[in-house]
Design a protein around this motif. Structure first.
Motif, PDB file in Angstrom:
ATOM      1  N   ASN A 173     -61.603 -45.851  21.763  1.00  0.00           N
ATOM      2  CA  ASN A 173     -60.368 -46.565  21.485  1.00  0.00           C
ATOM      3  C   ASN A 173     -59.293 -45.907  20.881  1.00  0.00           C
ATOM      4  O   ASN A 173     -58.158 -45.987  21.009  1.00  0.00           O
ATOM      5  CB  ASN A 173     -60.994 -47.473  20.166  1.00  0.00           C
ATOM      6  CG  ASN A 173     -61.745 -48.593  20.534  1.00  0.00           C
ATOM      7  OD1 ASN A 173     -61.896 -48.966  21.514  1.00  0.00           O
ATOM      8  ND2 ASN A 173     -62.680 -49.144  19.709  1.00  0.00           N
ATOM      9  N   TRP A 174     -59.704 -44.589  20.275  1.00  0.00           N
ATOM     10  CA  TRP A 174     -58.546 -43.803  19.599  1.00  0.00           C
ATOM     11  C   TRP A 174     -57.822 -43.086  20.895  1.00  0.00           C
ATOM     12  O   TRP A 174     -56.669 -42.848  20.455  1.00  0.00           O
ATOM     13  CB  TRP A 174     -59.210 -42.520  19.010  1.00  0.00           C
ATOM     14  CG  TRP A 174     -58.197 -41.445  18.447  1.00  0.00           C
ATOM     15  CD1 TRP A 174     -58.311 -40.221  18.898  1.00  0.00           C
ATOM     16  CD2 TRP A 174     -57.225 -41.757  17.624  1.00  0.00           C
ATOM     17  NE1 TRP A 174     -57.077 -39.427  18.148  1.00  0.00           N
ATOM     18  CE2 TRP A 174     -56.325 -40.532  17.730  1.00  0.00           C
ATOM     19  CE3 TRP A 174     -56.580 -42.787  16.880  1.00  0.00           C
ATOM     20  CZ2 TRP A 174     -55.013 -40.183  16.687  1.00  0.00           C
ATOM     21  CZ3 TRP A 174     -55.224 -42.617  16.420  1.00  0.00           C
ATOM     22  CH2 TRP A 174     -54.604 -41.665  16.314  1.00  0.00           C
ATOM     23  N   ASP A 175     -58.499 -42.814  22.250  1.00  0.00           N
ATOM     24  CA  ASP A 175     -57.801 -42.306  23.178  1.00  0.00           C
ATOM     25  C   ASP A 175     -56.660 -43.457  23.624  1.00  0.00           C
ATOM     26  O   ASP A 175     -55.528 -43.115  23.914  1.00  0.00           O
ATOM     27  CB  ASP A 175     -58.678 -42.293  24.520  1.00  0.00           C
ATOM     28  CG  ASP A 175     -59.581 -40.917  24.290  1.00  0.00           C
ATOM     29  OD1 ASP A 175     -59.228 -39.978  23.469  1.00  0.00           O
ATOM     30  OD2 ASP A 175     -60.730 -40.920  25.117  1.00  0.00           O
ATOM     31  N   VAL A 176     -57.009 -44.789  23.574  1.00  0.00           N
ATOM     32  CA  VAL A 176     -55.965 -45.828  23.825  1.00  0.00           C
ATOM     33  C   VAL A 176     -54.962 -45.659  23.220  1.00  0.00           C
ATOM     34  O   VAL A 176     -53.645 -45.739  23.252  1.00  0.00           O
ATOM     35  CB  VAL A 176     -56.622 -47.212  23.941  1.00  0.00           C
ATOM     36  CG1 VAL A 176     -55.903 -48.145  24.276  1.00  0.00           C
ATOM     37  CG2 VAL A 176     -57.910 -47.277  24.922  1.00  0.00           C
ATOM     38  N   ILE A 177     -55.192 -45.552  21.814  1.00  0.00           N
ATOM     39  CA  ILE A 177     -54.237 -45.827  20.482  1.00  0.00           C
ATOM     40  C   ILE A 177     -53.287 -44.336  20.643  1.00  0.00           C
ATOM     41  O   ILE A 177     -51.965 -44.495  20.521  1.00  0.00           O
ATOM     42  CB  ILE A 177     -54.975 -45.902  19.176  1.00  0.00           C
ATOM     43  CG1 ILE A 177     -55.600 -47.185  19.049  1.00  0.00           C
ATOM     44  CG2 ILE A 177     -53.694 -45.611  17.951  1.00  0.00           C
ATOM     45  CD1 ILE A 177     -56.362 -47.198  17.664  1.00  0.00           C
ATOM     46  N   LYS A 178     -54.010 -42.929  20.674  1.00  0.00           N
ATOM     47  CA  LYS A 178     -53.256 -42.132  20.980  1.00  0.00           C
ATOM     48  C   LYS A 178     -52.396 -42.008  22.244  1.00  0.00           C
ATOM     49  O   LYS A 178     -51.182 -41.478  22.051  1.00  0.00           O
ATOM     50  CB  LYS A 178     -54.366 -41.097  21.049  1.00  0.00           C
ATOM     51  CG  LYS A 178     -53.704 -39.059  21.098  1.00  0.00           C
ATOM     52  CD  LYS A 178     -54.796 -38.524  20.964  1.00  0.00           C
ATOM     53  CE  LYS A 178     -55.612 -38.721  22.422  1.00  0.00           C
ATOM     54  NZ  LYS A 178     -56.626 -37.503  22.521  1.00  0.00           N
ATOM     55  N   ASN A 179     -52.643 -42.537  23.130  1.00  0.00           N
ATOM     56  CA  ASN A 179     -51.983 -42.532  24.518  1.00  0.00           C
ATOM     57  C   ASN A 179     -50.616 -43.484  24.322  1.00  0.00           C
ATOM     58  O   ASN A 179     -49.480 -43.319  24.696  1.00  0.00           O
ATOM     59  CB  ASN A 179     -52.680 -42.852  25.643  1.00  0.00           C
ATOM     60  CG  ASN A 179     -53.512 -41.879  26.180  1.00  0.00           C
ATOM     61  OD1 ASN A 179     -53.217 -40.579  26.025  1.00  0.00           O
ATOM     62  ND2 ASN A 179     -54.577 -42.379  26.968  1.00  0.00           N
ATOM     63  N   ALA A 180     -50.689 -44.645  23.685  1.00  0.00           N
ATOM     64  CA  ALA A 180     -49.759 -45.512  23.091  1.00  0.00           C
ATOM     65  C   ALA A 180     -48.688 -45.032  22.217  1.00  0.00           C
ATOM     66  O   ALA A 180     -47.491 -45.346  22.675  1.00  0.00           O
ATOM     67  CB  ALA A 180     -50.261 -46.997  22.830  1.00  0.00           C
ATOM     68  N   ILE A 181     -49.209 -44.120  21.219  1.00  0.00           N
ATOM     69  CA  ILE A 181     -48.242 -43.600  20.517  1.00  0.00           C
ATOM     70  C   ILE A 181     -47.484 -42.328  20.999  1.00  0.00           C
ATOM     71  O   ILE A 181     -46.211 -42.275  20.823  1.00  0.00           O
ATOM     72  CB  ILE A 181     -49.125 -42.771  19.121  1.00  0.00           C
ATOM     73  CG1 ILE A 181     -49.415 -44.135  18.176  1.00  0.00           C
ATOM     74  CG2 ILE A 181     -48.291 -41.976  18.196  1.00  0.00           C
ATOM     75  CD1 ILE A 181     -50.597 -43.464  17.141  1.00  0.00           C
ATOM     76  N   ALA A 182     -48.116 -41.780  21.930  1.00  0.00           N
ATOM     77  CA  ALA A 182     -47.570 -40.605  22.489  1.00  0.00           C
ATOM     78  C   ALA A 182     -46.417 -41.215  23.621  1.00  0.00           C
ATOM     79  O   ALA A 182     -45.369 -40.704  23.542  1.00  0.00           O
ATOM     80  CB  ALA A 182     -48.371 -39.613  23.203  1.00  0.00           C
ATOM     81  N   GLU A 183     -46.649 -42.281  24.243  1.00  0.00           N
ATOM     82  CA  GLU A 183     -45.849 -42.829  25.093  1.00  0.00           C
ATOM     83  C   GLU A 183     -44.686 -43.184  24.320  1.00  0.00           C
ATOM     84  O   GLU A 183     -43.478 -43.145  24.828  1.00  0.00           O
ATOM     85  CB  GLU A 183     -46.294 -43.992  25.845  1.00  0.00           C
ATOM     86  CG  GLU A 183     -45.347 -44.688  26.744  1.00  0.00           C
ATOM     87  CD  GLU A 183     -44.870 -43.687  27.870  1.00  0.00           C
ATOM     88  OE1 GLU A 183     -43.753 -44.136  28.241  1.00  0.00           O
ATOM     89  OE2 GLU A 183     -45.326 -42.828  28.297  1.00  0.00           O
ATOM     90  N   HIS A 184     -44.864 -44.110  23.085  1.00  0.00           N
ATOM     91  CA  HIS A 184     -43.632 -44.456  22.261  1.00  0.00           C
ATOM     92  C   HIS A 184     -42.797 -43.349  21.989  1.00  0.00           C
ATOM     93  O   HIS A 184     -41.686 -43.451  21.689  1.00  0.00           O
ATOM     94  CB  HIS A 184     -44.396 -45.394  21.082  1.00  0.00           C
ATOM     95  CG  HIS A 184     -43.378 -45.975  20.470  1.00  0.00           C
ATOM     96  ND1 HIS A 184     -42.743 -47.222  20.978  1.00  0.00           N
ATOM     97  CD2 HIS A 184     -42.876 -46.056  19.281  1.00  0.00           C
ATOM     98  CE1 HIS A 184     -41.843 -47.812  19.929  1.00  0.00           C
ATOM     99  NE2 HIS A 184     -41.932 -46.893  18.912  1.00  0.00           N
ATOM    100  N   ILE A 185     -43.473 -42.447  21.349  1.00  0.00           N
ATOM    101  CA  ILE A 185     -42.710 -40.953  20.935  1.00  0.00           C
ATOM    102  C   ILE A 185     -41.628 -40.529  22.110  1.00  0.00           C
ATOM    103  O   ILE A 185     -40.550 -40.160  22.017  1.00  0.00           O
ATOM    104  CB  ILE A 185     -43.522 -39.952  20.523  1.00  0.00           C
ATOM    105  CG1 ILE A 185     -44.309 -40.430  19.229  1.00  0.00           C
ATOM    106  CG2 ILE A 185     -43.011 -38.600  20.313  1.00  0.00           C
ATOM    107  CD1 ILE A 185     -45.207 -39.539  18.485  1.00  0.00           C
TER     108      ILE A 185
END
Length: 60
Positions: free
Chosen positions: A40-52
């Protein structure tokens, strides 16, 4: 808001797809030897990185 599955066929399809998705996630966790939380953290981390990346590309 999500769309309601009003017909019995739509409800059965939804249940089948939810169970299928869970099995696919479970297979990945076993093959990669990761926990549910890591997955789950992998999904969240990727979404945050893309938003940044988007914010940096279009700073306003």
């Amino acid at each position: 808001m999500g769309r309601q599955a009003r017909t019995s066929r739509a409800q059965r399809n939804h249940i089948f797809l939810a169970i299928s998705a869970w099995f696919e996630q479970h297979k990945r966790r076993i093959s990669e030897k990761i926990t549910l939380y890591q997955q789950n953290w992998d999904v969240i981390k990727n979404a945050i990185a893309e938003h940044i990346r988007v914010l940096l590309a279009y700073p306003n």
